[in-house]
Design an enzyme around this catalytic site. Structure first.
Site, PDB file in Angstrom:
ATOM      1  N   TYR A 217      21.816  62.915 115.816  1.00 26.90           N
ATOM      2  CA  TYR A 217      21.350  64.082 116.582  1.00 26.90           C
ATOM      3  C   TYR A 217      19.819  64.094 116.655  1.00 26.90           C
ATOM      4  O   TYR A 217      19.240  64.304 117.720  1.00 26.90           O
ATOM      5  CB  TYR A 217      21.889  65.356 115.938  1.00 26.90           C
ATOM      6  CG  TYR A 217      21.571  66.628 116.690  1.00 26.90           C
ATOM      7  CD1 TYR A 217      22.322  67.010 117.790  1.00 26.90           C
ATOM      8  CD2 TYR A 217      20.517  67.457 116.297  1.00 26.90           C
ATOM      9  CE1 TYR A 217      22.039  68.186 118.490  1.00 26.90           C
ATOM     10  CE2 TYR A 217      20.227  68.623 116.979  1.00 26.90           C
ATOM     11  CZ  TYR A 217      20.991  68.987 118.071  1.00 26.90           C
ATOM     12  OH  TYR A 217      20.699  70.156 118.756  1.00 26.90           O
TER      13      TYR A 217
ATOM     14  N   LYS B 249      17.408  63.845 120.040  1.00 25.80           N
ATOM     15  CA  LYS B 249      16.468  64.899 120.436  1.00 25.80           C
ATOM     16  C   LYS B 249      15.018  64.399 120.441  1.00 25.80           C
ATOM     17  O   LYS B 249      14.206  64.840 121.255  1.00 25.80           O
ATOM     18  CB  LYS B 249      16.640  66.111 119.516  1.00 25.80           C
ATOM     19  CG  LYS B 249      18.001  66.795 119.661  1.00 25.80           C
ATOM     20  CD  LYS B 249      18.241  67.265 121.095  1.00 25.80           C
ATOM     21  CE  LYS B 249      19.483  68.119 121.239  1.00 25.80           C
ATOM     22  NZ  LYS B 249      19.653  68.650 122.609  1.00 25.80           N
TER      23      LYS B 249
END
Ligand code: NAP
Length: 244
Positions: free
Chosen positions: A154, A158
């Site tokens: 994740y 990002k």
């Protein structure tokens, strides 16, 4: 603030995206709500203030799906002035120690969060160039700039969104298309509700968790002409979390 603006929101069927759609419509925009689940997109579109909104299917991880949705919205609305990239995934069970992160988990998180943002930004620039103006808002996370234990896939996705946004902002400045990246802190949405039921972040200078509308109002401002000199910005909307 957004009268006469045509705004497209991905991941608009839930959480932050649904709030972006609501806030933009309240501010006078015509809104296209896109989500992987068309029923959720249509349900949100039906609740928006004002008229002329649309809800439609779009899987941001599939280039053809993104192109089809953009061409339908451009045709129906006569153009697109603002795009807010809210589609994203985070699975509590899927990250963890890197030795346990599967290829499939890594690939899916990158495909939706990073490649999906790339497909949407590419389509957005194509749709905005004929207008001679536009505003693109990407949604990264505080983890794009801070560390977060065992949140490998994740965080990488990002961090990529943030870097892509800066590069694109420089490229698109001469086209009068602005690109800004919001980094939300911990926001109470369906994505985080199960995890927050077990544990909450302890370092929150502002004294509360974020609400979807905290992000949505910032996104609406960035889509509006009130932010006309703001581009290539990393906007931390985290209640002070990253500074603390
Ligand atoms: P959410 O409530 O789960 O909303 C995300 C929406 O995107 C859901 O409707 C989801 O559908 C949809 N979606 C998932 N995969 C998609 C795809 N391939 N194509 C199109 N739509 C897709 O999550 P949220 O908390 O509002 O998050 C919105 C964005 O903010 C995400 O990018 C997230 O990473 C980011 N963010 C959230 C937080 C937070 O604390 N909530 C913090 C930092 C950043 P499904 O429900 O079917 O998956």
């Amino acid at each position: 603030m957004l009268e006469a603006k045509r705004i497209l929101v991905t991941g608009g069927g839930s959480g932050i995206g649904a709030s972006v759609a609501a806030v933009c419509a309240e501010a006078g925009a015509r809104v296209a709500v896109l989500d992987i689940d068309p029923a959720k997109a249509e349900a949100v579109a039906a609740t928006l203030a004002g008229a002329g909104h649309a809800g439609l299917a779009c899987d941001v991880s599939v280039a053809r799906s993104v192109e089809k949705a953009f061409s339908r919205v451009t045709e129906a609305f006569g153009g697109i002035d603002g795009v807010v990239n809210c589609a994203g995934i985070w699975r509590p069970a899927s990250d963890g120690p890197i030795t346990r992160v599967s290829d499939e988990t890594w690939d899916r998180i990158i495909a939706v969060n990073l490649t999906g943002t790339f497909y949407v930004c590419r389509a957005a620039v194509g749709a905005m160039e004929p207008n001679g103006s536009g505003s693109i808002v990407t949604i990264a996370s505080v983890v794009a700039v801070t560390g977060w234990d065992k949140l490998n896939a994740y965080s990488a996705s990002k961090g990529g969104v943030l870097a892509l946004s800066r590069a694109l902002a420089i490229e698109c400045g001469p086209k009068n298309i602005r690109v800004n990246c919001i980094c939300p802190g911990v926001i109470e949405t369906p994505m985080t509700e199960k995890t927050l039921a077990h544990s909450k972040p302890t370092v929150l200078p502002i004294g509360r968790l974020g609400r979807p509308e905290d992000i949505a109002r910032t996104a609406a401002f960035l889509c509006s002409d009130w932010s006309s000199f703001t581009t290539a910005s990393t906007v931390m909307v985290d209640g002070g979390f990253s500074a603390a």
